[in-house]
Each structure stands twice: as structure tokens, then as C-alpha cells.
Design an enzyme around this catalytic site. Structure first.
Site, mmCIF file in Angstrom:
data_model
loop_
_atom_site.group_PDB
_atom_site.id
_atom_site.type_symbol
_atom_site.label_atom_id
_atom_site.label_comp_id
_atom_site.label_asym_id
_atom_site.label_seq_id
_atom_site.Cartn_x
_atom_site.Cartn_y
_atom_site.Cartn_z
ATOM 1 N N CYS A 2 0.863 -1.174 0.000
ATOM 2 C CA CYS A 2 0.000 0.000 0.000
ATOM 3 C C CYS A 2 0.905 1.231 0.000
ATOM 4 O O CYS A 2 1.824 1.314 0.826
ATOM 5 C CB CYS A 2 -0.905 0.003 1.236
ATOM 6 S SG CYS A 2 -1.840 1.547 1.401
ATOM 7 N N ASP B 83 -0.209 -5.881 0.233
ATOM 8 C CA ASP B 83 -1.446 -6.181 -0.480
ATOM 9 C C ASP B 83 -1.219 -7.452 -1.281
ATOM 10 O O ASP B 83 -0.113 -7.691 -1.779
ATOM 11 C CB ASP B 83 -1.824 -5.038 -1.430
ATOM 12 C CG ASP B 83 -2.292 -3.796 -0.699
ATOM 13 O OD1 ASP B 83 -3.004 -3.943 0.303
ATOM 14 O OD2 ASP B 83 -1.957 -2.691 -1.139
#
Length: 155
Positions: free
Chosen positions: A53, A60
């Protein structure tokens, strides 16, 4: 190679190669398509794709499915694996990662057609799926479903 596959100029295949520090530093390589007179689909699946992120630095995770109909070139798969792995320490939103991968492949290969499905796991309770394709599927090409079901939590 004795099978007639052109590998001159490849710098990563058959070599010990470290993970690139960033997608920009990653070297994507290509080889001539020995079946360029036939329209067919190539699929790469990366079920454990990771990036960061850009705001929080938290990891992620995504399941990527890349389909393309090659023209004169094929992507060399080790270089693709290293390119995708280079996102592991790269901060970008889901949409940016997904479309950037497609754009790099298009620039390298000039395929007859390409699509990517980025099936991202939930962040903040919301899964984000990102889809990109260059246009209609070329006539006569068999294209299976990407096979990734929509995200379902415990319900």
C-alpha cells in the site's frame, strides 16, 4: 539451444538472477514467437502476487491472470516472474499495479490482444478487482474464463 528456439540476448534465463529492486528496474525479455502465423492465447497466473500500500506500507495480495494473443513475440517467463516479484517492495494502488503490468507487457510485446484480471484480496474489508484489456478478442481465439470466483468472505 538445439530445439531451434532463439535465446540470443536473454540475460536472465539459465542464470542466477536476483529479484529486481523495483518494477522500473526489472528487465522484461522476449523471444520470437515460432507460431506467429497462428492466433492462440497464452495465460500466466500469479496467485500469490504482492505489492505494498503506498500510504500505509502494509502488504497487499492479489491473484493475477494475464491472457494475451502473441504477435511476433513471447514474453520470456522467468523475466515475467522476476518483474512481477519486483512489486513485492513497491508501493502503488491496486489499479496502478494492474494497469502498469499490462502496459509494460504491451510495450514489450505489441501483442494482438492482451487482458489482465487483478483479483485483489480485501483491504479495509473491501476487495478490489481491476480488469484491463486492449480490445475485442481476435476472431477464432479460444479464451477460457479466468476461473477466479468473486471474493466471498464468510457468507
Amino acid at each position: 539451444m538445439s530445439d531451434g528456439v532463439e535465446t540470443a540476448g536473454l540475460t536472465q534465463l539459465g542464470q542466477t538472477t536476483g529479484l529486481p529492486e523495483s518494477p522500473e528496474a526489472a528487465v522484461l525479455e522476449r523471444v520470437p514467437n515460432p507460431q506467429a502465423d497462428v492466433a492462440y492465447c497464452v495465460r500466466f497466473t500469479a496467485p500469490e502476487f504482492t505489492s505494498l500500500c503506498p500510504i500505509t506500507g502494509q502488504p497487499d495480495f492479489a491473484h493475477l491472470v494475464i491472457d494475451y494473443v502473441p504477435g511476433a513475440w513471447l514474453v520470456e517467463s522467468k523475466s515475467l516472474k522476476l518483474f512481477l516479484g519486483s512489486f513485492r517492495n513497491h508501493g502503488a494502488f491496486h489499479e496502478d499495479c494492474t494497469v502498469a503490468i499490462a502496459r509494460r507487457l504491451i510495450a514489450l510485446l505489441d501483442p494482438a490482444w492482451l487482458r489482465i484480471g487483478g483479483y485483489w484480496y480485501p483491504r479495509g474489508g473491501i476487495p478490489i478487482d481491476v480488469f484491463f484489456q486492449t480490445g475485442p478478442v481476435p476472431e477464432g481465439v479460444w479464451l477460457p474464463d479466468q476461473g477466479v470466483p468473486p471474493y466471498r468472505g464468510r457468507g
